[in-house]
Write a protein that holds these residues in place. Sequence first.
Motif, short mmCIF file in Angstrom:
data_model
loop_
_atom_site.label_atom_id
_atom_site.label_comp_id
_atom_site.label_asym_id
_atom_site.label_seq_id
_atom_site.Cartn_x
_atom_site.Cartn_y
_atom_site.Cartn_z
N SER A 153 -14.74 36.37 11.12
CA SER A 153 -15.97 36.04 10.39
C SER A 153 -15.98 36.82 9.09
CB SER A 153 -17.22 36.35 11.22
OG SER A 153 -17.29 37.72 11.54
N PHE A 154 -16.78 36.34 8.13
CA PHE A 154 -16.89 36.95 6.82
C PHE A 154 -18.35 37.22 6.48
CE2 PHE A 154 -12.96 34.49 6.48
CZ PHE A 154 -12.10 35.34 5.79
N ALA A 155 -18.59 38.23 5.68
CA ALA A 155 -19.89 38.34 5.02
C ALA A 155 -20.01 37.19 4.03
CB ALA A 155 -19.99 39.68 4.29
N ASP A 156 -21.17 36.55 3.99
CA ASP A 156 -21.33 35.31 3.22
C ASP A 156 -21.01 35.50 1.73
OD1 ASP A 156 -22.03 33.85 5.44
OD2 ASP A 156 -24.19 34.04 5.12
N ILE A 157 -21.51 36.58 1.14
CA ILE A 157 -21.30 36.77 -0.30
C ILE A 157 -19.82 36.98 -0.60
CG2 ILE A 157 -21.78 38.29 -2.28
CD1 ILE A 157 -24.55 38.78 -1.12
N PHE A 158 -19.15 37.78 0.22
CA PHE A 158 -17.72 38.00 0.02
C PHE A 158 -16.95 36.69 0.17
CE2 PHE A 158 -13.48 38.69 1.77
CZ PHE A 158 -12.93 39.52 0.80
N TYR A 159 -17.30 35.90 1.17
CA TYR A 159 -16.64 34.61 1.40
C TYR A 159 -16.75 33.73 0.15
CZ TYR A 159 -15.57 30.12 3.67
OH TYR A 159 -15.01 28.90 4.01
N ASN A 160 -17.96 33.64 -0.39
CA ASN A 160 -18.16 32.80 -1.58
C ASN A 160 -17.47 33.38 -2.81
OD1 ASN A 160 -19.75 30.70 -0.43
ND2 ASN A 160 -21.49 32.09 -0.35
N ASN A 161 -17.44 34.71 -2.93
CA ASN A 161 -16.75 35.33 -4.04
C ASN A 161 -15.25 35.06 -4.00
OD1 ASN A 161 -18.94 36.42 -5.43
ND2 ASN A 161 -18.83 38.40 -4.39
N CYS A 162 -14.70 35.01 -2.80
CA CYS A 162 -13.28 34.65 -2.66
C CYS A 162 -13.03 33.25 -3.21
CB CYS A 162 -12.85 34.72 -1.20
SG CYS A 162 -12.53 36.39 -0.59
N LEU A 163 -13.83 32.32 -2.78
CA LEU A 163 -13.67 30.93 -3.23
C LEU A 163 -13.80 30.82 -4.75
CD1 LEU A 163 -15.79 29.16 -0.47
CD2 LEU A 163 -13.31 28.98 -0.74
N LYS A 164 -14.76 31.53 -5.32
CA LYS A 164 -15.01 31.47 -6.76
C LYS A 164 -13.89 32.11 -7.57
CE LYS A 164 -20.06 31.35 -6.39
NZ LYS A 164 -21.33 32.06 -6.70
N ASN A 165 -13.11 32.97 -6.91
CA ASN A 165 -12.06 33.69 -7.63
C ASN A 165 -10.65 33.30 -7.21
OD1 ASN A 165 -13.35 35.91 -9.45
ND2 ASN A 165 -14.58 35.93 -7.58
N GLY A 166 -10.52 32.15 -6.54
CA GLY A 166 -9.20 31.61 -6.28
C GLY A 166 -8.49 32.14 -5.06
N ILE A 167 -9.22 32.77 -4.12
CA ILE A 167 -8.65 33.19 -2.84
C ILE A 167 -9.18 32.28 -1.75
CG2 ILE A 167 -8.61 35.03 -1.11
CD1 ILE A 167 -8.78 37.06 -3.32
N LEU A 168 -8.32 31.87 -0.85
CA LEU A 168 -8.73 31.00 0.25
C LEU A 168 -9.13 31.86 1.46
CD1 LEU A 168 -9.04 28.26 1.68
CD2 LEU A 168 -6.58 28.38 2.22
N PRO A 169 -10.43 31.90 1.82
CA PRO A 169 -10.85 32.59 3.03
C PRO A 169 -10.87 31.60 4.20
CG PRO A 169 -12.78 32.03 1.71
CD PRO A 169 -11.58 31.42 1.03
#
Length: 201
Positions: A102-118
């Motif tokens: 599981s991920f913290a929601d903000i970190f999960y979205n920050n990954c997506l916005k910065n080109g990392i696939l969570p």
Amino acid sequence: MAINHLEGKVFPLQRDNVDTDQIIPKQFLKRIERKGFGKFLFYHWRFEDDGKTLREDFQLDTPQYNDAEFLLGGKNFGCGSSREHAPWSLQDFGFKVVIAKSFADIFYNNCLKNGILPIRLPENTVDALFKNEKKAESYRIEVSLESQVLCDSEGLIASFEVDPYWKTMLMKGLDEIDLTMHYGEKIETYEKQNEVSVLGI
């Protein structure tokens, strides 16, 4: 960079509640560009108090793991503050995919916005990945974003979910600024029309 089919080595971080201050400590948040944060990734876990000597109990910098592109984590990965520097440091170090229970929601979205696939996977699946990594001589994971399927070198296969919008963005290598620029002509036309309307011309 566009993400579709990825295959590579895996760094196992079998810890729960890894927070963003552990990923990139606050004293290194002085840069305004996205580059240069990788050397500070997991700083207090990687280095002794002198900031130079590598700790023997954290193996990220060993030949077995130092060019890994997949990070395997536990529960609530990326909790804590909302700093975008956390995915920046992971990406700058070379990680392209973070797999966790599981991920913290903000970190999960920050990954997506910065080109990392969570990738969120069930606990038993992540536990199986950890076990496979320990027993394999040369462990690797392969991901198809288009098919939304992950498999490892030990024969494990799992599907994962990803929002269609972010799937398209990642596969095309776009961020939200790129997307805005794609509509540059339409935005410019709208602004001109709005200017005319305001001036009453």
